[in-house]
Write a protein that holds these residues in place. Structure first.
Motif, PDB file in Angstrom:
ATOM      1  N   MET A 318       0.826  -1.206   0.000  1.00  0.00           N
ATOM      2  CA  MET A 318       0.000   0.000   0.000  1.00  0.00           C
ATOM      3  C   MET A 318       0.859   1.254   0.000  1.00  0.00           C
ATOM      4  O   MET A 318       0.364   2.349   0.261  1.00  0.00           O
ATOM      5  CB  MET A 318      -0.884   0.051   1.256  1.00  0.00           C
ATOM      6  CG  MET A 318      -2.051  -0.898   1.198  1.00  0.00           C
ATOM      7  SD  MET A 318      -1.505  -2.549   1.689  1.00  0.00           S
ATOM      8  CE  MET A 318      -2.574  -3.558   0.668  1.00  0.00           C
ATOM      9  N   SER A 319       2.157   1.120  -0.225  1.00  0.00           N
ATOM     10  CA  SER A 319       3.052   2.267  -0.157  1.00  0.00           C
ATOM     11  C   SER A 319       4.152   2.087  -1.180  1.00  0.00           C
ATOM     12  O   SER A 319       4.862   1.077  -1.182  1.00  0.00           O
ATOM     13  CB  SER A 319       3.651   2.369   1.253  1.00  0.00           C
ATOM     14  OG  SER A 319       4.912   3.020   1.210  1.00  0.00           O
ATOM     15  N   GLY A 320       4.281   3.054  -2.077  1.00  0.00           N
ATOM     16  CA  GLY A 320       5.332   2.981  -3.080  1.00  0.00           C
ATOM     17  C   GLY A 320       6.701   2.868  -2.451  1.00  0.00           C
ATOM     18  O   GLY A 320       7.538   2.072  -2.890  1.00  0.00           O
ATOM     19  N   ASP A 354      -4.562   5.973 -10.481  1.00  0.00           N
ATOM     20  CA  ASP A 354      -3.377   6.430 -11.218  1.00  0.00           C
ATOM     21  C   ASP A 354      -2.134   6.579 -10.350  1.00  0.00           C
ATOM     22  O   ASP A 354      -1.025   6.348 -10.807  1.00  0.00           O
ATOM     23  CB  ASP A 354      -3.669   7.795 -11.864  1.00  0.00           C
ATOM     24  CG  ASP A 354      -4.383   7.633 -13.184  1.00  0.00           C
ATOM     25  OD1 ASP A 354      -4.576   6.470 -13.598  1.00  0.00           O
ATOM     26  OD2 ASP A 354      -4.761   8.656 -13.774  1.00  0.00           O
ATOM     27  N   TYR A 355      -2.328   6.995  -9.112  1.00  0.00           N
ATOM     28  CA  TYR A 355      -1.142   7.233  -8.287  1.00  0.00           C
ATOM     29  C   TYR A 355      -0.627   5.946  -7.652  1.00  0.00           C
ATOM     30  O   TYR A 355       0.377   5.959  -6.956  1.00  0.00           O
ATOM     31  CB  TYR A 355      -1.403   8.327  -7.239  1.00  0.00           C
ATOM     32  CG  TYR A 355      -2.535   8.044  -6.280  1.00  0.00           C
ATOM     33  CD1 TYR A 355      -3.836   8.440  -6.574  1.00  0.00           C
ATOM     34  CD2 TYR A 355      -2.303   7.395  -5.081  1.00  0.00           C
ATOM     35  CE1 TYR A 355      -4.878   8.177  -5.702  1.00  0.00           C
ATOM     36  CE2 TYR A 355      -3.334   7.132  -4.201  1.00  0.00           C
ATOM     37  CZ  TYR A 355      -4.627   7.520  -4.515  1.00  0.00           C
ATOM     38  OH  TYR A 355      -5.641   7.249  -3.655  1.00  0.00           O
ATOM     39  N   MET A 357       0.654   1.760  -8.375  1.00  0.00           N
ATOM     40  CA  MET A 357       1.558   1.177  -9.363  1.00  0.00           C
ATOM     41  C   MET A 357       1.132  -0.253  -9.655  1.00  0.00           C
ATOM     42  O   MET A 357       0.661  -0.962  -8.759  1.00  0.00           O
ATOM     43  CB  MET A 357       2.996   1.168  -8.845  1.00  0.00           C
ATOM     44  CG  MET A 357       3.554   2.572  -8.618  1.00  0.00           C
ATOM     45  SD  MET A 357       5.309   2.543  -8.207  1.00  0.00           S
ATOM     46  CE  MET A 357       5.296   1.541  -6.745  1.00  0.00           C
ATOM     47  N   SER A 359       3.204  -2.296 -11.994  1.00  0.00           N
ATOM     48  CA  SER A 359       4.238  -3.029 -12.733  1.00  0.00           C
ATOM     49  C   SER A 359       4.930  -4.090 -11.880  1.00  0.00           C
ATOM     50  O   SER A 359       5.339  -5.123 -12.370  1.00  0.00           O
ATOM     51  CB  SER A 359       5.260  -2.044 -13.294  1.00  0.00           C
ATOM     52  OG  SER A 359       5.883  -1.338 -12.237  1.00  0.00           O
ATOM     53  N   PRO A 361       7.006  -3.544  -7.897  1.00  0.00           N
ATOM     54  CA  PRO A 361       5.965  -3.719  -6.897  1.00  0.00           C
ATOM     55  C   PRO A 361       4.606  -3.151  -7.320  1.00  0.00           C
ATOM     56  O   PRO A 361       4.539  -2.161  -8.032  1.00  0.00           O
ATOM     57  CB  PRO A 361       6.485  -2.923  -5.690  1.00  0.00           C
ATOM     58  CG  PRO A 361       7.940  -2.758  -5.900  1.00  0.00           C
ATOM     59  CD  PRO A 361       8.161  -2.795  -7.358  1.00  0.00           C
TER      60      PRO A 361
END
Lengths: 705, 705
Positions: A318-320, A354-355, A357, A359, A361
């Protein structure tokens, strides 16, 4: 609970009755602590304390001496001083006791007088055939029998064990055994055997390992090794565990020079060659322990070994930032975090803003956990994809809790390994573990255990292939007896019989013969002095390259002979060697088989030249190897790109190099104990399709005894 | 409690009053959570919730709009959507509010429309001079003021803080900030600032770091960085912290290719060059965070920064095996575990039995802890010895408890850093910490934090020296304007003005001149085509070596000119370069200054040739450097032994190499922004006393804008 094994160590590790010589009625003393534990944990076998001072100890009838026991127990524990040990063992043997544990320190680890005591002990064991553990050993525990023979307080300080033990701890240090056992138990993992081997005077690590490999109550072995004393038995046991899909984790001490020094003092043992240990462990699919906590985590992970995983990992978070950190760590530890296939990314994008990911992770963002249907879509898609092997879900506790139902459902439907990492607050830990999902509460710890575990899963087919290769008959018969020394020409001729390629060279008695040979071979040629007595030909002035005509060759012959004689007047000169100039080399390799005192014959491959040594860029494998394995070795070199078209260089004939090096290994196998080292240096590798040739080679014949 | 700093970020990080636009009366919503925390923790400043829906929120009077506030607060927090942010900031600015925090996501990290919003925000900030944190930021906490502006539940889930905060957490991710903060608090370490920087539209990491470097309530900064945007300010702040002896710990994300990819997506930021980050961090004495737990442990260790320690470690333990493991780990992490001096060993041997060890690790054996006087002798001897810097005592809990009194006494008398590691059961932890002894309960975790901490201590003098070098005026004036391109000869002449040595070469117009030059220089010579347009002379057929006579040279001149013209007919030929043949080289180095977008000019040094690149064996430093620093760089290369007599090779003239490379750095400094890259390739290093010469050199002139 334990099924008795038909193994020599059965009475030691599965005792139906135990005597304690030097029994004490104080739980804090070494002769009392095991008796207290036996009583406390309700050992069902018979217990015979021996001490003339007591009538009864911890509720057990105490006997004045070993001869008074009403029967011969399976096992006797000696809590007496070093100097009394062997005499007491003789009495126990006379009584008919098959196995003993010796606590006493003061043997080989304590200087000369101790070494003498240890030799006396060894002699007795050799004569009697008694099974004797230690000395300088803390004792054992079979937790499925509650057979406690260790003076270790740790058993009372860890959570009580309610499930059948399935992990065994086997170490060469009692303190390490206790420390690792405590961590494993604090994770709630049930243990079957607690074994520490002490000085290994007559019973060494690999024999215990052999027992554990046969033990149906051992699904995983967590080990600590300072030195292996029986490499062949170790290999057999490790392969047996590997074949059964049971992880073997070993911390190898002596990883640095200083560490080795401490180990030497500690066990009077020389640490083996570390690079070969590392290579051998990888080849046997032994997981390297790096930290006690990591070893405990691997014991935990071994409980999920029925699930299918591997090195290609998908990360769901849940966190880039946390996804990036986890990816960094997993890749740094040798796993892949592949970009997901476009179709899978598209499926994920349907529900991820959109914000986020998609791909890998995969950052599903915090919003997505409120959409249980979409969470199911994600997990199902990842469980089904053939582009990945393992899925890691990293979420703060409450978010993991919200996804737990879905995760359990998906894991019931698919065999894929899912792993959860939260920040310590998840309520669903037990439920997920029950469903086959290991849960970690720290990112760093999770990575340290997960990465080697996934690599272990991924390596299983390769290890099975090697085990089959090792079990197959060798490709050549044993070589006939070697002469005491071989010169370069004879060495190449010998190796050529096994398929090692070399150039068509000629041995010449004088300059006339050399000129005739050169004309036959074709100009330009190389000229070398031929003598088994001169190992360093170039240093001796015994090599001339790129000779283009007869006159130059004649002069060179005279000079080379004079230089060799000046270098070593006593050297026997076998002649002059005329070779074609070796052109078209893309790279030069060195390949050699040495005999490791622990692991036996092993192949080392590297790029030729001084920098390889400085950069320690070499690959090792235990024999036997085949050409495919040599290819893996070459590709594992940092210098591999030099063979693979780096910066516009020509592609090397890697197939030919692999075949040549595999032939070298076959030769070494056929030569067996006759040769100490068998080496090609250099092996010139030419452009693709143009082959590889041994430009020089060496067989170091083992002196007859 | 906080002393207001005269810094632009004062109103943001030390607010005396806070407004919350988009206030909510629900603690679970982002507009409510900070208000709940302010109330719960008793923030003493004024709080102004803003929302037309409420009269009162969490006991604070609520205002319908920003214009209605009775005064302009120091700080406004915007809990509103991205599209409304800039308009609201304008109203807040009009109200006279100096600082704002923007929570909203959906700016640069979310594609084109978000980028537009972010540019609008940036334009407003540039016009207004308002201090604006974020967007896409979780908010802050000043825990000494209890000024909470973060929507993070973590503050209620960690132990309450009873001591004044002294560690600040500064990250480029809110999730990482929460995770690290929680671990630090669970160790009982008091925190001063909780800061996460979000998108850094107008306020970037280094400016916060500058504030913290000035903050008397910050003794240590724990950071997380994806990309630095202002290298110069970062360097200044890091050096300021270093000068004050305050540890700066930074986890740098993007350590692998995949990690970088995730970071790019996450912050729309390109990760900097990792090798340079690593080198720059080391040069600035930034401790590299490798794990959240390790970072928390370093925050804990920073509380003991008044004690004197360093990289030479003595280990005291009760187990040979555990001592060996600890030594392995510490040495593997870059520390020394030196053998103790004979006199010290003798003093220890007086009380340690034969089966113990006195060399280091010191195995005092379990018996010794019953002899408190001897324990005092050991600790005192180790506290006084000038052969070591740091003492690690590794003992199971109850044994550590028995030694605690003695340890406390010795630490009161000596400044040396003692560190204790137990197995989690020690009762004396708080008492030891009070006495200046950090206590760890896990060997692996202890090593991961202790090793970089001891290296940080050891590096402090070197960092102070570099800071002084950086503060000193440059050794040369700025260079005059460069032409658009420089050929090899002009480049060497330019660099020679700064002291870069080269050979006496001559530029010749034709073959006749070349022959005259060769006769003057002495045969044999090397011939090169001279053209600023031909970078790869060898590829172009423009180099001939070892020319021994006039006839050969004439032919070579013709061939070289023809080859160059064939290679690039448009190249402007400046002539023919005749050089003496460079003999006597022991090794060839490459040295170059590049301009990093983050850190500015940086020097890279390595061995010449293709393998250096494959083995990534290069050393980097931020400029300026001096010859001594270049020496450190060379000695850090794995290939260093090639310069240092490896396997009987001659010793290289390292002093000359260092002077030449330092001169290159001086030249690059003087050239400043005029040159992109300044490089010597190769620098031929000769035998000791015979010097070093640049055989070729390159200055890449930056195109005029």
């Amino acid at each position: 609970m334990s099924i008795p094994l038909r193994h020599r160590l059965g009475p030691l590790l599965q005792p139906r009755s135990i005597a304690m010589v030097g029994a004490s009625n104080q739980a804090g003393r070494i002769g009392g602590m095991p008796l207290d534990l036996l009583r406390h944990f309700g050992y069902a076998g018979k217990v015979f304390p021996v001490n003339p001072k007591y009538q009864e100890v911890f509720g057990y009838v105490c006997y004045p001496d070993i001869e008074s026991l009403p029967e011969a127990p399976d096992l006797v524990v000696l809590a007496i001083g070093a100097e009394d040990v062997t005499a007491m063992l003789e009495r126990c043997h006379a009584k008919g006791i098959p196995a003993a544990i010796v606590y006493a320190a003061g043997f080989a680890e304590a200087g000369e007088s101790g070494e003498l005591l240890q030799r006396t002990l060894e002699d007795f064991v050799e004569r009697s055939g008694m099974v004797v553990a230690g000395p300088n050993c803390m004792g054992f525990a079979n937790l499925n029998l509650q057979a406690h023979t260790a003076f270790a307080s740790v058993f009372r300080n860890v959570p009580p064990q309610t499930q059948p033990g399935r992990v065994s701890v086997l170490t060469q240090s009692g303190n390490v055994c206790s420390a690792v056992f405590a961590l494993i138990r604090r994770l709630g993992v049930p243990v079957s055997h607690f074994i520490n081997t002490g000085n290994e005077a007559t019973l060494e690590f690999s024999e215990y390992l052999e027992f554990l490999a046969q033990d149906p109550e051992t699904d995983c072995v967590i080990g600590y090794v300072e030195q292996l004393r029986n490499g062949r038995r170790f290999i057999d046991a490790a392969l047996s565990l590997a074949a059964q899909g049971k992880p073997l984790v070993i911390y190898k001490a002596g990883e640095t020079e200083k560490g080795s020094e401490a180990v030497r003092s500690h066990t009077s043992a020389l640490a083996g060659d570390l690079a070969l240990y590392q290579a051998g462990f990888e080849q046997l699919n032994v997981i390297r322990g790096t930290d006690f906590a990591q070893m405990a985590d691997l014991a935990y992970l071994s409980g999920f070994r029925q699930r299918a995983g591997g090195r290609r990992v998908a990360i769901v978070t849940m966190s880039g930032a946390l996804g990036a950190i986890l990816a960094d760590k997993l890749i740094g530890a040798g796993l892949d975090v592949p970009t997901l296939p476009p179709a899978l990314q598209q499926a994920l994008r349907d529900g991820i803003p959109d914000y986020g990911m998609v791909s890998n992770p995969v950052d599903v963002t915090g919003n997505v956990v409120n959409q249980p249907d979409f969470v199911r879509t994600i997990f199902t898609a990842l469980a089904e994809s053939d582009a990945i092997d393992t899925v890691i879900v990293y979420a703060p506790g409450y978010l993991l809790d919200r996804m737990a139902d879905t995760l359990v459902d998906v894991c019931a439907r698919f065999p894929r390994l899912f792993v959860a990492i939260d920040t310590g607050a998840a309520q669903c830990r037990a439920r997920l573990a029950e469903a086959g999902v290991p849960v970690f509460d720290d990112l760093g710890r999770a990575t340290q255990a997960l990465a080697p575990y996934c690599l272990w899963l991924a390596r299983r087919p390769a290890v099975a292939r090697w085990a089959a290769l090792r079990a197959a008959p060798p490709r050549h018969d044993a070589a006939p007896a070697l002469p005491a020394r071989l010169n370069e020409h004879d060495t190449k001729a010998l190796l050529a019989r096994y398929g090692v390629p070399s150039l068509p060279e000629q041995v010449c008695a004088d300059a006339d013969a050399a000129v005739r040979a050169a004309e036959q071979i074709g100009w330009p040629v190389a000229l070398k002095i031929l003598s088994a007595d001169i190992a360093h030909k170039t240093e001796a002035g015994g090599v001339r390259l790129d000779i283009g005509d007869a006159a130059t060759l004649r002069t060179a012959c005279a000079e080379v002979l004079a230089a060799a004689q000046a270098y070593d007047p006593s050297a026997r000169i076998d002649g002059l060697l005329v070779q074609p100039m070796a052109r078209g080399g893309v790279a030069e390799l060195i390949a050699g088989v040495t005999h490791d005192p622990v692991f036996g014959p092993a192949l080392t491959v590297g790029l030729g030249g001084v920098l390889t040594e400085l950069y320690r860029d070499a690959s090792h494998r235990l024999l036997p190897v085949d050409a495919a394995m040599v290819g893996d070795m070459l590709r594992s070199l940092k210098a591999w790109p030099l063979l693979d078209g780096f910066r516009g260089r020509p592609l090397a004939d890697v197939d030919a190099a692999c075949a040549g090096i595999a032939a070298l290994s076959d030769a070494a196998t056929a030569l067996g104990g006759q040769a100490e080292d068998v080496e090609i240096n250099p092996l010139q590798v030419r452009g693709r399709g143009a082959g590889a040739v041994a430009l020089d080679a060496l067989v170091l014949v083992r002196p007859a005894l």
